[in-house]
Design a protein around this motif. Structure first.
Motif, PDB file in Angstrom:
ATOM      1  N   ARG A  26       0.847  -1.195   0.000  1.00 14.14           N
ATOM      2  CA  ARG A  26       0.000   0.000   0.000  1.00 14.14           C
ATOM      3  C   ARG A  26       0.881   1.242   0.000  1.00 14.14           C
ATOM      4  O   ARG A  26       1.987   1.223   0.544  1.00 14.14           O
ATOM      5  CB  ARG A  26      -0.899   0.002   1.229  1.00 14.14           C
ATOM      6  CG  ARG A  26      -1.952  -1.084   1.197  1.00 14.14           C
ATOM      7  CD  ARG A  26      -2.971  -0.887   2.293  1.00 14.14           C
ATOM      8  NE  ARG A  26      -2.354  -0.489   3.548  1.00 14.14           N
ATOM      9  CZ  ARG A  26      -2.522  -1.120   4.696  1.00 14.14           C
ATOM     10  NH1 ARG A  26      -3.286  -2.161   4.769  1.00 14.14           N
ATOM     11  NH2 ARG A  26      -1.919  -0.688   5.796  1.00 14.14           N
ATOM     12  N   PRO A  27       0.392   2.326  -0.571  1.00 20.05           N
ATOM     13  CA  PRO A  27       1.161   3.575  -0.578  1.00 20.05           C
ATOM     14  C   PRO A  27       1.395   4.109   0.826  1.00 20.05           C
ATOM     15  O   PRO A  27       0.592   3.881   1.731  1.00 20.05           O
ATOM     16  CB  PRO A  27       0.271   4.539  -1.364  1.00 20.05           C
ATOM     17  CG  PRO A  27      -0.743   3.715  -2.057  1.00 20.05           C
ATOM     18  CD  PRO A  27      -0.888   2.463  -1.270  1.00 20.05           C
ATOM     19  N   SER A  28       2.503   4.828   0.993  1.00 22.32           N
ATOM     20  CA  SER A  28       2.788   5.486   2.266  1.00 22.32           C
ATOM     21  C   SER A  28       3.655   6.716   2.019  1.00 22.32           C
ATOM     22  O   SER A  28       4.389   6.788   1.031  1.00 22.32           O
ATOM     23  CB  SER A  28       3.489   4.542   3.232  1.00 22.32           C
ATOM     24  OG  SER A  28       4.824   4.321   2.823  1.00 22.32           O
ATOM     25  N   TYR A  31       7.399   5.737   2.101  1.00 22.53           N
ATOM     26  CA  TYR A  31       7.849   5.107   0.857  1.00 22.53           C
ATOM     27  C   TYR A  31       7.934   6.157  -0.258  1.00 22.53           C
ATOM     28  O   TYR A  31       8.841   6.121  -1.088  1.00 22.53           O
ATOM     29  CB  TYR A  31       6.924   3.956   0.471  1.00 22.53           C
ATOM     30  CG  TYR A  31       7.436   3.106  -0.651  1.00 22.53           C
ATOM     31  CD1 TYR A  31       8.686   2.495  -0.578  1.00 22.53           C
ATOM     32  CD2 TYR A  31       6.679   2.899  -1.796  1.00 22.53           C
ATOM     33  CE1 TYR A  31       9.160   1.714  -1.611  1.00 22.53           C
ATOM     34  CE2 TYR A  31       7.147   2.115  -2.835  1.00 22.53           C
ATOM     35  CZ  TYR A  31       8.390   1.520  -2.737  1.00 22.53           C
ATOM     36  OH  TYR A  31       8.858   0.747  -3.770  1.00 22.53           O
ATOM     37  N   GLY A  32       7.025   7.112  -0.256  1.00 27.07           N
ATOM     38  CA  GLY A  32       7.072   8.188  -1.242  1.00 27.07           C
ATOM     39  C   GLY A  32       8.317   9.037  -1.090  1.00 27.07           C
ATOM     40  O   GLY A  32       8.936   9.435  -2.075  1.00 27.07           O
ATOM     41  N   VAL A 117       1.867   1.667  -6.722  1.00 31.69           N
ATOM     42  CA  VAL A 117       2.155   1.930  -5.301  1.00 31.69           C
ATOM     43  C   VAL A 117       3.221   3.016  -5.193  1.00 31.69           C
ATOM     44  O   VAL A 117       3.119   3.915  -4.348  1.00 31.69           O
ATOM     45  CB  VAL A 117       2.586   0.640  -4.567  1.00 31.69           C
ATOM     46  CG1 VAL A 117       3.126   0.943  -3.176  1.00 31.69           C
ATOM     47  CG2 VAL A 117       1.425  -0.342  -4.477  1.00 31.69           C
ATOM     48  N   GLN A 118       4.224   2.969  -6.037  1.00 30.01           N
ATOM     49  CA  GLN A 118       5.278   3.976  -6.021  1.00 30.01           C
ATOM     50  C   GLN A 118       4.721   5.343  -6.398  1.00 30.01           C
ATOM     51  O   GLN A 118       5.032   6.352  -5.757  1.00 30.01           O
ATOM     52  CB  GLN A 118       6.412   3.572  -6.951  1.00 30.01           C
ATOM     53  CG  GLN A 118       7.143   2.338  -6.467  1.00 30.01           C
ATOM     54  CD  GLN A 118       8.054   1.731  -7.519  1.00 30.01           C
ATOM     55  OE1 GLN A 118       7.887   1.937  -8.720  1.00 30.01           O
ATOM     56  NE2 GLN A 118       9.018   0.940  -7.057  1.00 30.01           N
ATOM     57  N   ARG A 120       1.586   6.422  -6.178  1.00 31.88           N
ATOM     58  CA  ARG A 120       0.678   6.899  -5.132  1.00 31.88           C
ATOM     59  C   ARG A 120       1.450   7.319  -3.874  1.00 31.88           C
ATOM     60  O   ARG A 120       1.094   8.288  -3.203  1.00 31.88           O
ATOM     61  CB  ARG A 120      -0.380   5.852  -4.818  1.00 31.88           C
ATOM     62  CG  ARG A 120      -1.386   5.674  -5.957  1.00 31.88           C
ATOM     63  CD  ARG A 120      -2.475   4.669  -5.647  1.00 31.88           C
ATOM     64  NE  ARG A 120      -3.347   4.506  -6.790  1.00 31.88           N
ATOM     65  CZ  ARG A 120      -4.342   5.333  -7.124  1.00 31.88           C
ATOM     66  NH1 ARG A 120      -4.580   6.397  -6.361  1.00 31.88           N
ATOM     67  NH2 ARG A 120      -5.087   5.105  -8.178  1.00 31.88           N
ATOM     68  N   SER A 121       2.506   6.591  -3.566  1.00 32.04           N
ATOM     69  CA  SER A 121       3.335   6.954  -2.415  1.00 32.04           C
ATOM     70  C   SER A 121       4.005   8.302  -2.654  1.00 32.04           C
ATOM     71  O   SER A 121       4.084   9.134  -1.735  1.00 32.04           O
ATOM     72  CB  SER A 121       4.392   5.874  -2.162  1.00 32.04           C
ATOM     73  OG  SER A 121       3.797   4.672  -1.731  1.00 32.04           O
ATOM     74  N   GLU A 124       1.461  10.953  -2.035  1.00 30.62           N
ATOM     75  CA  GLU A 124       1.201  11.156  -0.605  1.00 30.62           C
ATOM     76  C   GLU A 124       2.340  11.932   0.067  1.00 30.62           C
ATOM     77  O   GLU A 124       2.093  12.795   0.908  1.00 30.62           O
ATOM     78  CB  GLU A 124       0.964   9.815   0.087  1.00 30.62           C
ATOM     79  CG  GLU A 124      -0.362   9.186  -0.303  1.00 30.62           C
ATOM     80  CD  GLU A 124      -0.666   7.899   0.428  1.00 30.62           C
ATOM     81  OE1 GLU A 124       0.049   7.559   1.399  1.00 30.62           O
ATOM     82  OE2 GLU A 124      -1.630   7.224   0.024  1.00 30.62           O
ATOM     83  N   TYR A 125       3.571  11.615  -0.321  1.00 32.24           N
ATOM     84  CA  TYR A 125       4.714  12.337   0.249  1.00 32.24           C
ATOM     85  C   TYR A 125       4.679  13.808  -0.148  1.00 32.24           C
ATOM     86  O   TYR A 125       4.789  14.699   0.701  1.00 32.24           O
ATOM     87  CB  TYR A 125       6.035  11.698  -0.184  1.00 32.24           C
ATOM     88  CG  TYR A 125       7.239  12.538   0.143  1.00 32.24           C
ATOM     89  CD1 TYR A 125       7.547  12.874   1.462  1.00 32.24           C
ATOM     90  CD2 TYR A 125       8.066  13.025  -0.861  1.00 32.24           C
ATOM     91  CE1 TYR A 125       8.643  13.668   1.767  1.00 32.24           C
ATOM     92  CE2 TYR A 125       9.165  13.810  -0.561  1.00 32.24           C
ATOM     93  CZ  TYR A 125       9.456  14.124   0.750  1.00 32.24           C
ATOM     94  OH  TYR A 125      10.532  14.913   1.049  1.00 32.24           O
TER      95      TYR A 125
END
Length: 161
Positions: A26-28, A31-32, A117-118, A120-121, A124-125
């Motif tokens: 999942r995105p975070s 990770y972003g 995922v990358q 979206r992360s 989010e970042y």
């Protein structure tokens, strides 16, 4: 010698498996941030990132730069990604990354290799940083003089193949 080669190969396979296992499902934001560093986003989109030895200043992170990149394409500027993200949804961001093009030196074709995922992360970042800062200067056409500092990013002549 063969044992060392086999050991090195085994370590490489194990390291690859560990690296792949570390990608989140999942995105975070965390990770972003990592993707923004590994992907080189800060290299151009964060003022003074290189001069500070890769230390990210949250006040200027991904807020663009007034320093242009000059080459045969003209002079281009790293845009303020905070403002860009503030104008779109996460789904719009993913669609944007999958389809946009840009003038050099932006390697837009590399961005398309990120998985969802990358992407979206990264969204989010950037969104977590807030929509701070100014818009980047307008690109300058070839043959025109920019009004800002710039780096010459290509030789004035390109050798024939």
């Amino acid at each position: 010698m063969v044992r060392w080669s086999a050991a090195a190969a085994a370590i490489a396979v194990l390291w690859s498996a560990v690296a792949m296992a570390q990608e989140p499902s999942r995105p975070s934001i965390a990770y972003g941030q990592m993707m923004s560093i590994i992907g080189g986003c800060h290299d151009c989109h964060t003022s003074n990132y290189s001069e500070k030895g890769g230390v990210i200043d949250p006040a200027t992170a991904l807020a663009g730069s007034p320093v242009g990149f000059r080459g045969p394409w003209g002079t281009t500027y790293a845009i303020n990604l905070r403002l860009l993200v503030s104008e779109m949804s996460e789904d719009d961001w993913v669609s944007f990354l999958k389809n946009f093009t840009a003038l050099p030196p932006m390697p837009y074709y590399n961005v398309r290799h990120m998985d969802e995922v990358q992407m979206r992360s990264l969204y989010e970042y950037i969104a977590s940083l807030g929509a701070l800062g100014e818009t980047a200067p307008e690109d300058v056409r070839p043959g025109q003089e920019p009004k800002t500092p710039f780096l010459v990013f290509a030789p004035p002549t390109v050798p024939a193949p």
